[in-house]
Design an enzyme around this catalytic site. Structure first.
Site, PDB file in Angstrom:
ATOM      1  N   HIS A   8      15.657 -12.469   1.784  1.00 40.66           N
ATOM      2  CA  HIS A   8      16.958 -11.797   1.755  1.00 40.66           C
ATOM      3  C   HIS A   8      16.821 -10.509   0.953  1.00 40.66           C
ATOM      4  O   HIS A   8      15.980 -10.399   0.058  1.00 40.66           O
ATOM      5  CB  HIS A   8      18.012 -12.699   1.116  1.00 40.66           C
ATOM      6  CG  HIS A   8      18.417 -13.842   1.992  1.00 40.66           C
ATOM      7  ND1 HIS A   8      19.667 -14.406   1.915  1.00 40.66           N
ATOM      8  CD2 HIS A   8      17.752 -14.524   2.957  1.00 40.66           C
ATOM      9  CE1 HIS A   8      19.756 -15.394   2.788  1.00 40.66           C
ATOM     10  NE2 HIS A   8      18.594 -15.489   3.430  1.00 40.66           N
TER      11      HIS A   8
ATOM     12  N   GLU B 169      18.608  -9.154  -1.388  1.00 40.36           N
ATOM     13  CA  GLU B 169      18.767  -9.284  -2.832  1.00 40.36           C
ATOM     14  C   GLU B 169      17.497  -9.801  -3.482  1.00 40.36           C
ATOM     15  O   GLU B 169      17.039  -9.271  -4.495  1.00 40.36           O
ATOM     16  CB  GLU B 169      19.937 -10.231  -3.173  1.00 40.36           C
ATOM     17  CG  GLU B 169      21.287  -9.739  -2.733  1.00 40.36           C
ATOM     18  CD  GLU B 169      21.704 -10.229  -1.358  1.00 40.36           C
ATOM     19  OE1 GLU B 169      22.912 -10.349  -1.122  1.00 40.36           O
ATOM     20  OE2 GLU B 169      20.826 -10.474  -0.505  1.00 40.36           O
TER      21      GLU B 169
ATOM     22  N   CYS C 246      25.026 -14.709  -0.522  1.00 41.71           N
ATOM     23  CA  CYS C 246      24.934 -16.125  -0.186  1.00 41.71           C
ATOM     24  C   CYS C 246      24.593 -16.895  -1.466  1.00 41.71           C
ATOM     25  O   CYS C 246      24.247 -16.291  -2.484  1.00 41.71           O
ATOM     26  CB  CYS C 246      23.868 -16.343   0.888  1.00 41.71           C
ATOM     27  SG  CYS C 246      22.163 -16.271   0.263  1.00 41.71           S
TER      28      CYS C 246
ATOM     29  N   CYS D   7      21.124 -16.024  -3.043  1.00 38.45           N
ATOM     30  CA  CYS D   7      21.100 -14.699  -3.658  1.00 38.45           C
ATOM     31  C   CYS D   7      22.001 -14.644  -4.882  1.00 38.45           C
ATOM     32  O   CYS D   7      21.658 -14.002  -5.876  1.00 38.45           O
ATOM     33  CB  CYS D   7      21.490 -13.640  -2.634  1.00 38.45           C
ATOM     34  SG  CYS D   7      20.259 -13.507  -1.307  1.00 38.45           S
TER      35      CYS D   7
END
Length: 165
Positions: free
Chosen positions: A49, A51, A79, A82
């Protein structure tokens, strides 16, 4: 520089290149320290991801696990994975530019055990009541690893230099 717009542009380029519509930009002292789009589609890595990748890069550059003194821009409300990484690295602020309600007409990411609409509720349940099958298998010798940690660190349980408040 408009860091929010830069985050949007980074995510847009990622979509144009076949990636997912997410990006993160980490700013320190008015300069970009690290940035990344989401790379899950490109790598097949479910942890890639935006992040997480940007945090890894920023922490590597700084030689620390702490991002105190930074502002982190993300395209969407983080999410749970993250969000956990963001809490762990302790930035001064996280700025998210869209939320699930706004983008749900255009993008959804539901998995066998993971639907964003209900995941925060799922996460808060006791481990034995979650949809993802989990079991606790207590092993007394597993605690020896933690005892060794404390002994190795002069009796301290806490990691040195970790901001706690």
């Amino acid at each position: 520089m408009d860091f929010a717009q830069h985050t949007i542009d980074l995510a847009r380029r990622n979509v144009e290149e076949g990636g997912r519509p997410f990006a993160t930009v980490i700013v320190r002292e008015g300069e970009i320290l690290a940035e990344s789009p989401n790379r899950v589609a490109q790598t097949g890595d479910p942890t890639a991801h935006a992040e997480v990748l940007a945090i890894r890069d920023a922490c590597t550059r700084l030689g620390t696990e702490h991002l105190i003194g930074t502002t982190i821009y993300v395209l969407a409300h983080p999410c749970p994975m993250c969000l956990g990484a963001l809490y762990y690295c302790s930035p001064d602020e996280v700025v998210f530019l869209t939320d699930r309600g706004a983008y749900s007409a255009y993008y959804v990411d539901d998995r066998k055990y993971f639907e964003l609409d209900s995941f925060y509720e799922e996460f808060a349940r006791p481990y034995d009541q979650r949809r993802l099958p989990m079991r606790h298998e207590p092993r007394p010798d597993a605690l020896d690893v933690y005892r060794a940690w404390r002994e190795h660190n002069g009796g301290e349980r806490r990691v040195a230099g970790v901001p706690t408040r």
